[in-house]
Design an enzyme around this catalytic site. Structure first.
Site, PDB file in Angstrom:
ATOM      1  N   ASP A 131      -1.178   1.468   8.395  1.00  0.00           N
ATOM      2  CA  ASP A 131      -1.665   0.753   9.287  1.00  0.00           C
ATOM      3  C   ASP A 131      -0.910   0.693  10.840  1.00  0.00           C
ATOM      4  O   ASP A 131      -1.348   0.338  11.739  1.00  0.00           O
ATOM      5  CB  ASP A 131      -1.766  -0.885   9.054  1.00  0.00           C
ATOM      6  N   ARG A 174     -26.026   5.915  10.533  1.00  0.00           N
ATOM      7  CA  ARG A 174     -25.536   6.152   9.248  1.00  0.00           C
ATOM      8  C   ARG A 174     -23.962   5.468   9.149  1.00  0.00           C
ATOM      9  O   ARG A 174     -23.351   5.634  10.348  1.00  0.00           O
ATOM     10  CB  ARG A 174     -25.096   7.508   8.551  1.00  0.00           C
ATOM     11  N   GLY A 178       0.871  -1.232  -0.006  1.00  0.00           N
ATOM     12  CA  GLY A 178      -0.011   0.077   0.010  1.00  0.00           C
ATOM     13  C   GLY A 178       0.804   1.313  -0.151  1.00  0.00           C
ATOM     14  O   GLY A 178       1.777   1.262   0.837  1.00  0.00           O
ATOM     15  N   ARG A 229     -19.122  15.021  12.106  1.00  0.00           N
ATOM     16  CA  ARG A 229     -19.753  15.807  13.646  1.00  0.00           C
ATOM     17  C   ARG A 229     -20.724  16.880  13.125  1.00  0.00           C
ATOM     18  O   ARG A 229     -21.772  16.852  13.733  1.00  0.00           O
ATOM     19  CB  ARG A 229     -18.732  16.248  14.411  1.00  0.00           C
ATOM     20  N   ASP A 280       5.376  -5.120   6.584  1.00  0.00           N
ATOM     21  CA  ASP A 280       5.975  -6.488   6.929  1.00  0.00           C
ATOM     22  C   ASP A 280       6.193  -7.647   5.840  1.00  0.00           C
ATOM     23  O   ASP A 280       7.060  -8.256   5.503  1.00  0.00           O
ATOM     24  CB  ASP A 280       5.535  -7.102   8.402  1.00  0.00           C
ATOM     25  N   GLY A 281       5.204  -7.560   4.831  1.00  0.00           N
ATOM     26  CA  GLY A 281       4.930  -8.361   3.797  1.00  0.00           C
ATOM     27  C   GLY A 281       6.113  -8.065   2.715  1.00  0.00           C
ATOM     28  O   GLY A 281       7.216  -8.921   2.319  1.00  0.00           O
ATOM     29  N   SER A 282       6.643  -6.916   2.845  1.00  0.00           N
ATOM     30  CA  SER A 282       7.426  -6.418   1.597  1.00  0.00           C
ATOM     31  C   SER A 282       8.870  -6.792   2.375  1.00  0.00           C
ATOM     32  O   SER A 282       9.706  -7.178   1.893  1.00  0.00           O
ATOM     33  CB  SER A 282       7.344  -4.994   1.360  1.00  0.00           C
ATOM     34  N   THR A 296       3.666   2.110   6.135  1.00  0.00           N
ATOM     35  CA  THR A 296       2.221   1.771   6.082  1.00  0.00           C
ATOM     36  C   THR A 296       1.238   2.586   6.812  1.00  0.00           C
ATOM     37  O   THR A 296       1.588   2.966   7.988  1.00  0.00           O
ATOM     38  CB  THR A 296       2.065   0.256   6.265  1.00  0.00           C
ATOM     39  N   ARG A 305     -27.966  12.118  14.971  1.00  0.00           N
ATOM     40  CA  ARG A 305     -27.763  10.750  14.430  1.00  0.00           C
ATOM     41  C   ARG A 305     -26.608  10.091  15.131  1.00  0.00           C
ATOM     42  O   ARG A 305     -25.677  10.896  15.503  1.00  0.00           O
ATOM     43  CB  ARG A 305     -27.644  10.783  12.807  1.00  0.00           C
ATOM     44  N   ILE A 352      -9.287   7.301   0.748  1.00  0.00           N
ATOM     45  CA  ILE A 352      -8.976   8.470   1.187  1.00  0.00           C
ATOM     46  C   ILE A 352      -7.827   8.770   2.157  1.00  0.00           C
ATOM     47  O   ILE A 352      -6.969   9.595   2.158  1.00  0.00           O
ATOM     48  CB  ILE A 352     -10.044   9.479   1.331  1.00  0.00           C
ATOM     49  N   ARG A 364       1.736  -5.015  -5.264  1.00  0.00           N
ATOM     50  CA  ARG A 364       1.916  -6.394  -4.278  1.00  0.00           C
ATOM     51  C   ARG A 364       2.204  -7.605  -5.548  1.00  0.00           C
ATOM     52  O   ARG A 364       1.578  -7.624  -6.194  1.00  0.00           O
ATOM     53  CB  ARG A 364       0.768  -6.750  -3.842  1.00  0.00           C
ATOM     54  N   GLY A 403      -6.700  -0.205   8.501  1.00  0.00           N
ATOM     55  CA  GLY A 403      -5.776  -0.722   9.439  1.00  0.00           C
ATOM     56  C   GLY A 403      -5.656  -2.211   9.468  1.00  0.00           C
ATOM     57  O   GLY A 403      -4.788  -2.815   9.959  1.00  0.00           O
ATOM     58  N   ARG A 404      -6.184  -2.736   8.380  1.00  0.00           N
ATOM     59  CA  ARG A 404      -5.908  -4.130   8.285  1.00  0.00           C
ATOM     60  C   ARG A 404      -6.392  -4.815   9.405  1.00  0.00           C
ATOM     61  O   ARG A 404      -7.599  -4.733   9.859  1.00  0.00           O
ATOM     62  CB  ARG A 404      -4.650  -4.609   7.559  1.00  0.00           C
ATOM     63  N   ASP A 432       1.437  -1.152  11.797  1.00  0.00           N
ATOM     64  CA  ASP A 432       1.370  -2.378  12.256  1.00  0.00           C
ATOM     65  C   ASP A 432       2.715  -3.249  12.095  1.00  0.00           C
ATOM     66  O   ASP A 432       2.755  -4.552  12.181  1.00  0.00           O
ATOM     67  CB  ASP A 432       0.314  -3.204  11.697  1.00  0.00           C
TER      68      ASP A 432
HETATM   69  O1  F6P Z   1      -2.063  -2.020   4.192  1.00  0.00           O
HETATM   70  C1  F6P Z   1      -2.707  -0.898   3.945  1.00  0.00           C
HETATM   71  C2  F6P Z   1      -4.250  -0.760   3.714  1.00  0.00           C
HETATM   72  O2  F6P Z   1      -4.620   0.520   3.302  1.00  0.00           O
HETATM   73  C3  F6P Z   1      -5.097  -1.631   4.815  1.00  0.00           C
HETATM   74  O3  F6P Z   1      -5.398  -0.411   5.425  1.00  0.00           O
HETATM   75  C4  F6P Z   1      -6.040  -1.846   3.979  1.00  0.00           C
HETATM   76  O4  F6P Z   1      -6.841  -3.076   4.332  1.00  0.00           O
HETATM   77  C5  F6P Z   1      -5.493  -2.517   2.500  1.00  0.00           C
HETATM   78  O5  F6P Z   1      -4.315  -1.790   2.351  1.00  0.00           O
HETATM   79  C6  F6P Z   1      -6.311  -2.187   1.548  1.00  0.00           C
HETATM   80  O6  F6P Z   1      -6.012  -2.590   0.335  1.00  0.00           O
HETATM   81  P1  F6P Z   1      -6.095  -2.358  -1.263  1.00  0.00           P
HETATM   82  O7  F6P Z   1      -5.577  -0.989  -1.443  1.00  0.00           O
HETATM   83  O8  F6P Z   1      -5.506  -3.537  -1.628  1.00  0.00           O
HETATM   84  O9  F6P Z   1      -7.389  -2.388  -1.272  1.00  0.00           O
END
Ligand code: F6P
Length: 321
Positions: A129, A245, A11, A156, A103-105, A127, A164, A252, A72, A172-173, A131
């Site tokens: 996230d 809602r 990402g 708000r 971390d995947g990268s 990232t 509402r 974004i 990816r 954040g995955r 994380d």
């Molecule tokens: O890891 C970054 C992230 O934006 C996550 O927060 C989200 O779950 C994921 O990537 C979305 O992935 P994609 O851009 O492939 O829809």
């Protein structure tokens, strides 16, 4: 002159372009020749590698995303493609590679490092996230948090006008960091993340009482990891008897003009990465903790589980009291 390359993987985050600019300029300052790799590990496999110059990075510091694109790569899991990637690096005489990603990268980078002969690799946690184990900050997080802040401040206005409940889903995955910090800093009434157990009955009791005492609207921030935004919106309608809602913030959160903090962090991360490579680091990740930078072995970062800091978690448990 030694050659150094950079790629973005996974990402994208705001701050990557600021990092690319610093990469080119600091490389030249250090007597290195900078190269860009297009589309992450995919571009490494397909030899989309080219020399970078000042004109490539002019005017990009304020732009989100990444000028050199990201991807990816499934192919990178296969050894034959990693071999192709290494051959491509060698054909350009590249001795150092910087990887901006999660971390995947870094797992991919570790494999490449194990299979290479003497090349230097450095990872920069990037990232939204937040994380990644071993670092309390990842590039792009501050910009994402600010975008969420603007979104919640706007929501708000309409939530209060209509009386509402708004269920705001943050990215954040599997990690609740963005949702937690956003809930704490946006005055939310509810925060649901995977790291903190919650009881809807506790919320119900409190919200009913607050309504009697004059509360007119609710902001709930929930992590995408829980996949329960619709359920929570229905719960507001049925149990709290407030119209609701859902607002899925979505991608974004990943874009936009990078904050001053992310631009500065991009600058510092790149500086530490290049300094580390020149000092002989073979394979490390630049980490940021307690206000300082360190370089950690990849295996101590890519293969460990990230935990949100305990002070933040403690504040988060107060939502569920
Ligand atoms: O890891 C970054 C992230 O934006 C996550 O927060 C989200 O779950 C994921 O990537 C979305 O992935 P994609 O851009 O492939 O829809």
């Amino acid at each position: 002159m030694k050659n150094i390359a950079i790629l973005c993987s996974g990402g994208d985050v705001s701050g990557m372009n600021a990092a690319l600019k610093r990469f080119v300029e600091y490389s030249f300052d250090k007597g290195l020749t900078p190269y860009f790799v297009e589309r992450g590990f995919e571009g490494l496999i397909d030899n989309k590698i080219y020399k970078a110059g000042y004109s490539d990075v002019a005017g990009i510091i304020s732009r989100g995303g990444t000028k050199i694109h990201t991807a990816r790569s499934k192919r990178f899991l296969e050894q034959k493609y990693r071999k192709q990637a290494l051959d491509n690096l060698k054909s350009h005489g590249i001795e150092y590679l910087i990887v901006l990603g999660g971390d995947g990268s870094f797992k991919g980078m570790q494999k490449l490092s194990d299979e290479s002969e003497g090349l230097g690799f450095s990872g920069i946690p990037s990232t939204i996230d937040n994380d990644i184990a071993g670092t309390e900050y990842c590039l792009g997080v501050d910009t994402a948090l600010n975008i969420i802040k603007y979104a919640i401040d706007s929501i708000r206005d309409t939530a209060s006008s209509f009386g509402r409940a708004f269920v705001i889903e943050a990215m954040g995955r599997e990690c609740g960091y963005l949702a937690l910090v956003s809930a704490l800093t946006s005055g939310a009434e509810m925060c649901l993340i995977p790291e903190i157990p919650y009881e809807l009955d506790h919320y119900k009791k409190r919200f009913k009482k607050q309504i009697q005492e004059g509360r007119e609207y609710f902001i709930a921030v929930v992590s995408e990891a829980l996949k329960n935004s619709e359920h929570i919106a229905e719960w507001f309608e049925q149990e709290i008897e407030v119209e609701s809602r859902i607002m899925v913030l979505g991608h974004i959160q990943r874009g936009g003009n990078p904050t001053v903090y992310d631009r500065l962090m991009a600058f510092k991360f790149i500086t530490h990465a290049i300094d580390g490579l020149l000092e002989g680091d073979q394979s490390s990740v630049v980490c940021y903790n307690a206000g300082g930078f360190t370089r950690q072995k990849i295996e101590n970062v890519a293969f460990k589980k990230y935990r949100i800091n305990s002070e933040l978690l403690k504040l988060g448990t107060e939502f569920n009291k």
